[in-house]
Design a protein around this motif. Structure first.
Motif, PDB file in Angstrom:
ATOM      1  N   SER A   1       8.922   3.175   3.513  1.00  0.00           N
ATOM      2  CA  SER A   1       9.550   4.333   4.145  1.00  0.00           C
ATOM      3  C   SER A   1       9.607   4.190   5.657  1.00  0.00           C
ATOM      4  N   ARG A   2       8.784   3.314   6.201  1.00  0.00           N
ATOM      5  CA  ARG A   2       8.797   3.111   7.649  1.00  0.00           C
ATOM      6  C   ARG A   2       9.802   2.046   8.075  1.00  0.00           C
TER       7      ARG A   2
ATOM      8  N   ARG B   1      15.444  11.878  18.201  1.00  0.00           N
ATOM      9  CA  ARG B   1      15.526  10.529  17.640  1.00  0.00           C
ATOM     10  C   ARG B   1      14.469   9.676  18.333  1.00  0.00           C
ATOM     11  N   VAL B   2      13.454   9.319  17.600  1.00  0.00           N
ATOM     12  CA  VAL B   2      12.348   8.520  18.124  1.00  0.00           C
ATOM     13  C   VAL B   2      12.591   7.066  17.756  1.00  0.00           C
ATOM     14  N   SER B   3      12.554   6.185  18.747  1.00  0.00           N
ATOM     15  CA  SER B   3      12.825   4.763  18.530  1.00  0.00           C
ATOM     16  C   SER B   3      11.537   3.965  18.465  1.00  0.00           C
ATOM     17  N   LEU B   4      11.420   3.148  17.425  1.00  0.00           N
ATOM     18  CA  LEU B   4      10.331   2.194  17.253  1.00  0.00           C
ATOM     19  C   LEU B   4      10.938   0.809  17.393  1.00  0.00           C
TER      20      LEU B   4
ATOM     21  N   GLY C   1       0.806  -1.209   0.000  1.00  0.00           N
ATOM     22  CA  GLY C   1       0.000   0.000   0.000  1.00  0.00           C
ATOM     23  C   GLY C   1       0.842   1.263   0.000  1.00  0.00           C
ATOM     24  N   VAL C   2       0.174   2.348  -0.329  1.00  0.00           N
ATOM     25  CA  VAL C   2       0.825   3.654  -0.360  1.00  0.00           C
ATOM     26  C   VAL C   2      -0.074   4.644   0.360  1.00  0.00           C
ATOM     27  N   GLY C   3       0.536   5.435   1.206  1.00  0.00           N
ATOM     28  CA  GLY C   3      -0.187   6.478   1.912  1.00  0.00           C
ATOM     29  C   GLY C   3       0.323   7.843   1.492  1.00  0.00           C
TER      30      GLY C   3
ATOM     31  N   GLY D   1      10.363   8.750   1.477  1.00  0.00           N
ATOM     32  CA  GLY D   1       9.055   9.079   2.031  1.00  0.00           C
ATOM     33  C   GLY D   1       9.194   9.301   3.521  1.00  0.00           C
ATOM     34  N   THR D   2       8.118   9.621   4.162  1.00  0.00           N
ATOM     35  CA  THR D   2       8.166   9.866   5.598  1.00  0.00           C
ATOM     36  C   THR D   2       7.568   8.680   6.343  1.00  0.00           C
ATOM     37  N   ASN D   3       7.460   8.824   7.658  1.00  0.00           N
ATOM     38  CA  ASN D   3       6.871   7.785   8.498  1.00  0.00           C
ATOM     39  C   ASN D   3       6.413   8.434   9.800  1.00  0.00           C
ATOM     40  N   PRO D   4       5.544   7.773  10.542  1.00  0.00           N
ATOM     41  CA  PRO D   4       5.017   8.382  11.764  1.00  0.00           C
ATOM     42  C   PRO D   4       6.100   8.773  12.783  1.00  0.00           C
ATOM     43  N   GLU D   5       7.131   7.944  12.921  1.00  0.00           N
ATOM     44  CA  GLU D   5       8.161   8.242  13.932  1.00  0.00           C
ATOM     45  C   GLU D   5       8.951   9.486  13.563  1.00  0.00           C
TER      46      GLU D   5
END
Length: 142
Positions: free
Chosen positions: A38-39, A83-86, A18-20, A45-49
């Motif tokens: 991108s995640r 720096r947000v860690s997932l 999929g593409v958002g 692309g970007t990502n939520p984090e």
């Protein structure tokens, strides 16, 4: 005073294929792409984090600038990286930390003074307050 900001997303397809596209009312993002690649795979692309990191760095830095001004200190330059860690957590993922790294130059304020005010700004920053995770701050002189 109450301020409401908004963003919207459109998504087509499944999870991996999929593409958002994310847009903000301000127009700063207008159909900017994001998705599994991108995640999790380093695709453009970007990502939520990344978006959370941008929000945290900008909110914290503005809070710090406000506190420094109230204390009659003149900012030469503030540079903040977040720096947000997932990480994997149980059967899913969780944001486990946001690490703020501040480089600052403030006229007439040594590193200890800047660090003390920066920790107050971290605690008072609305994005720090909304994050249900460990928020770490490192301060160095510019």
């Amino acid at each position: 005073m109450r301020i409401v900001r908004s963003a919207s997303v459109t998504w087509t397809g499944g999870m991996k294929d999929g593409v958002g596209a994310v847009s903000t009312d301000s127009g700063a993002l207008d159909g900017y792409p994001y998705g599994f690649g991108s995640r999790f795979e380093g695709v453009q692309g970007t990502n939520p984090e990344e978006l959370i990191a941008a929000a945290h760095a900008s909110c914290f830095t503005m809070a710090l600038a406000m506190m420094l001004a109230k204390a009659n200190h003149t900012v030469v330059k503030l540079e903040t990286e977040a720096r947000v860690s997932l990480e994997s957590a149980g059967d899913g993922f969780a944001i486990t930390s946001s690490r703020l790294k501040l480089k600052g130059q403030v006229t007439g304020l040594d590193i200890d003074g800047l660090t003390a005010i920066a920790h107050e700004a971290k605690a008072g920053c609305p994005v720090s307050k909304v994050l249900n995770t460990d928020v770490v701050l490192e301060v160095t002189a510019a």
